[in-house]
Design a protein around this motif. Structure first.
Motif: not given
Length: 766
Positions: A217-219, A257-259, A264-271
């Motif tokens: 995952f991108i951290k 993205v791993q925090g 966490f999902p991006p704006l596009a996925v949640l939209s």
């Protein structure tokens, strides 16, 4: 004396025959290409990505679905609403307007990370603290203070608008990917607080393959979120961080993205998630990395790091884009946003949210997310299937073997045509699979195999069968430059008479007052001075890769853009003229000490169509450029004498160098032999060159004086040009324009005069 054992010669000959033959060269080339494919060097990967971009542009735009529209902070909105950022009350009004019109989801590619400063709000807070300190228990006073706070608390207005919106509002934020991007080190509690603020918008489910040790995952280091009240009021918060490839192009969007320990999902996925009614949302990870994101019935495939390759629909504004100023003013038809995802973001170039994508370098960041949303809803992802690696390797081997069998048995021309056909055929096949089946096969390594195999076998043919070419090369190198030899070998017709028409820039520079010097000195002294001067000036021409065409007496002619194509030929010419000017000044200081004259020169620069090539006769041929555009550069050089300037450029050149250099518009002139008026400019310096305050004022006054001059308001123009001369009495253009104004005031020009100066001198007038 070299000694060689008698038994060594036949073994060397055998080794040479084994290594330097078509079969061995073909096998070696295939092996090198396969090794490069396995190692994937960065430079070839970047080339492959650029070729992938070409496939997008060759495919052309695709019509997006109806679900996504853009509410743009564009130049029109900035003109109407003022500079960004706007008051939060205007953003609240935007949310209300979109909600009333039936928007289904409102997504913000904008960050509200700091409270809006308002002096009135600070004063109300101060009054509230004073009331509390004085223990005044007056309900009416407190109610009035609360009412006043509500009226000016724009942050609270936006919170209220989000809370009452019928459409879910998805706020955007971004991740700092490293400590360096923050600028300072965050302590662990601060990072935890930031992550906790967006914890409500993390992926609820993450499925991991039990056999996989870890997914790549991108951290992220830490999020940069919105104000707490806004985050709490919003339906969700998704990051709008994008990922650029090494060449700076955005081709991917990380869908996870791993925090900390969460994902966490991006704006596009949640939209999309809200648009589809909030179905089950999860990340799926396989044994080799991330498989993709599941949104209800839709599965979105990603690469091993969780990135989605964006299937761009087209250039900017492929998606319907509406100016926010029109939305707030109610100028759009009712129902424009009904049942749509509305992405709010900046498209104005000055604001800075501009990305480079396969369709160009000026792509609005919000439209990247619009493309991702449309990809997810349409399900038309560009993928690299699992069998693509085997196919790519098979293509490398197969194409190499085909060439290895055919090229040694054909002529040089036939081999070139066959190799070209194979090259083009594979490129077309890869493009067709991309455009029609959305399969991204590798282009670079197979076509590299074709090119490398052809090159190696052609080189073998050259070394073994075409020694005559080497003899020609060795002969001609004694008489002409190496680059001319290459032209002769590639195309013997290139040294015949004639040429081609191209848009180029010509620079002509003539020494001022050198005739007087020549009358007073011996030919030897004159030649010495000219030789030294031309050596200095030619250094500057070559420094910007210009072409020295010729010296004619005390005049030199340089060309930019040929024989080597230079898209920035006009900028090179202007940079050269300024460098020559500076070099003359330094040269003059040195020459004065030894009794030589301080050289001054007038330079004219023009860009346009010119006939360039080898010109002459059977007795003598030289590389030159001709045409009206060259003549015009000569006329501009002469016009310097009238205007008292050193470097003059045409309007054609000015358009090509706009923004790169500081220019002064001098006049409109009509030179002899041309009916169309020409706008002429003085070249002052590079754009970022600091100027003295008086020179800046002079340039502004001169520019202001041109308008009344052209409108026959002579007294007003006289006053402005007079101010210029008070700042700099020896300013040639201002002196000329003041004289003209006085003359025209007493002797008005004809009624049809359009502000143009008529230069009727001959081409070589001094």
């Amino acid at each position: 004396m070299k000694f060689q054992a008698p038994w060594l010669a036949p073994k060397l000959a055998l080794l040479k025959s084994l290594v330097f033959n078509p079969a061995a060269l073909t096998a070696g080339t295939i092996a090198v290409a396969a090794a490069l494919f396995a190692l994937s060097p960065a430079v070839l990967e970047v080339i492959e990505l650029n070729w992938l971009d070409l496939r997008f542009r060759a495919r052309g735009p695709l019509a997006p679905g109806p679900a996504v529209v853009m509410a743009a902070i564009d130049e029109k909105s900035l003109a109407a609403e003022g500079r960004w950022p706007w008051p939060r009350s205007r953003i609240a009004a935007l949310v209300d307007a979109l909600s009333r019109d039936g928007a289904k989801v409102i997504g913000f590619d904008v960050l509200f990370s700091e409270s809006e400063e308002d002096a009135r709000l600070a004063l109300i807070g101060k009054l509230e603290r004073a009331v509390d300190a004085m223990k005044i228990d007056d309900a009416r006073l407190k109610g009035l203070l609360l009412e006043s706070r509500t009226a000016v608390d724009h942050d609270r207005m936006l919170v209220s608008a989000i809370e009452r919106s019928s459409a879910p509002v998805v706020l955007g934020y971004f991740f700092h990917m490293s400590e360096e991007s923050v600028g300072f080190r965050l302590d662990a509690p601060d990072i935890e607080r930031r992550l906790e603020a967006i914890a409500g918008s993390k992926y609820p489910l993450v499925y991991r393959d039990p056999q996989a040790q870890s997914a790549p995952f991108i951290k992220a280091y830490a999020p940069q979120g919105n104000l707490g009240g806004l985050t709490a009021a919003a339906a969700s918060s998704g990051y709008f961080s994008v990922v650029s490839d090494p060449d700076g192009v955005v081709r991917w969007l990380p869908l996870v993205v791993q925090g900390g320990d969460d994902f966490f999902p991006p704006l596009a996925v949640l939209s999309v998630w809200h648009y589809l009614g909030k179905p089950q949302l999860s990340v799926r990870s396989g044994p080799y990395g991330v498989d993709g994101v599941q949104i209800g019935e839709r599965f979105v495939p990603t690469d091993e790091a969780g990135r989605l390759f964006i299937n761009y629909r087209g250039p900017p504004q492929t998606f319907p884009t509406y100016s926010i100023s029109d939305i707030l003013a109610g100028k759009l038809p009712s129902g424009t946003f009904k049942d749509r995802i509305v992405l709010v973001g900046a498209t104005a170039i000055g604001i800075g949210d501009i990305r480079t994508t396969p369709f160009g370098p000026l792509f609005p960041g919000p439209e990247v997310h619009a493309n991702v949303i449309d990809n997810i809803l349409a399900g038309d992802f560009v993928e690299r299937p699992r069998w693509s690696t085997v196919f790519d390797l098979s293509a490398i081997v197969g194409l190499g073997l085909i060439l290895g069998l055919i090229l040694p048995r054909t002529s040089a021309l036939a081999g070139l045509l066959f190799s070209g056909a194979l090259f083009v055929g594979y490129v077309f096949a890869a493009y067709w699979l991309f455009a029609k089946a959305r399969i991204g096969l590798n282009m670079v390594y197979p076509v590299f195999t074709v090119a490398a195999t052809y090159t190696m076998l052609t080189l073998y043919r050259y070394l073994s069968e075409e020694r005559e070419r080497r003899r020609i090369r060795n002969t001609f190198q004694q008489y002409v430059a190496p680059d001319v030899v290459e032209l002769i070998l590639k195309d013997p017709a290139g040294v015949r008479l004639g040429g081609e028409e191209k848009v180029l820039t010509a620079l002509l520079s003539d020494m001022e007052g050198f005739s007087t010097y020549s009358e007073r000195h011996t030919p030897k002294e004159i030649i010495t001075v000219l030789s030294d001067y031309y050596a200095e000036m030619t250094d500057e021409i070559f420094a910007v890769q210009g072409t020295l065409v010729e010296y004619v007496g005390d005049e030199l002619f340089a060309l930019y853009g040929a024989p080597v194509t230079q898209p920035d030929h006009a900028k090179r010419a202007c940079a050269c003229a300024l460098a020559m000017q500076a070099r003359r000044a330094a040269l003059g200081d040195a020459w004065e000490k030894i009794g030589r004259p301080r050289i001054k020169a007038r330079t004219g620069i023009n860009s346009g169509n010119m006939l360039v090539g080898n010109i002459g006769s059977k007795y003598r041929i030289h590389y030159a450029a001709t045409g009206d555009s060259v003549n015009l550069a000569s006329r501009l050089e002469g016009l310097n004498k009238i205007y008292g300037t050193e470097i003059m450029i045409s309007g054609h050149t000015a358009e090509l160098v706009a923004g790169a250099f500081r220019l002064r518009e001098l006049d409109l002139t009509r030179v002899k032999g041309r009916e169309q008026a020409l706008r002429i400019y003085e070249l002052i310096g590079v754009a970022d060159m600091p100027l003295p305050a008086e020179q800046k004022e002079l340039l502004n006054l001169y520019e202001a004086g041109l308008t009344p001059y052209r409108e026959r308001r002579w007294d007003e123009a006289l006053e402005l040009f007079g101010k210029c001369l008070r700042l700099r009495p020896n300013d040639g253009p201002s002196q000329l324009m003041e004289w003209r104004c006085r003359n025209y005031r007493d002797n008005p020009p004809p009624e049809d005069w359009d502000g143009t100066f008529e230069d009727r001198r001959g081409r070589h007038s001094k």
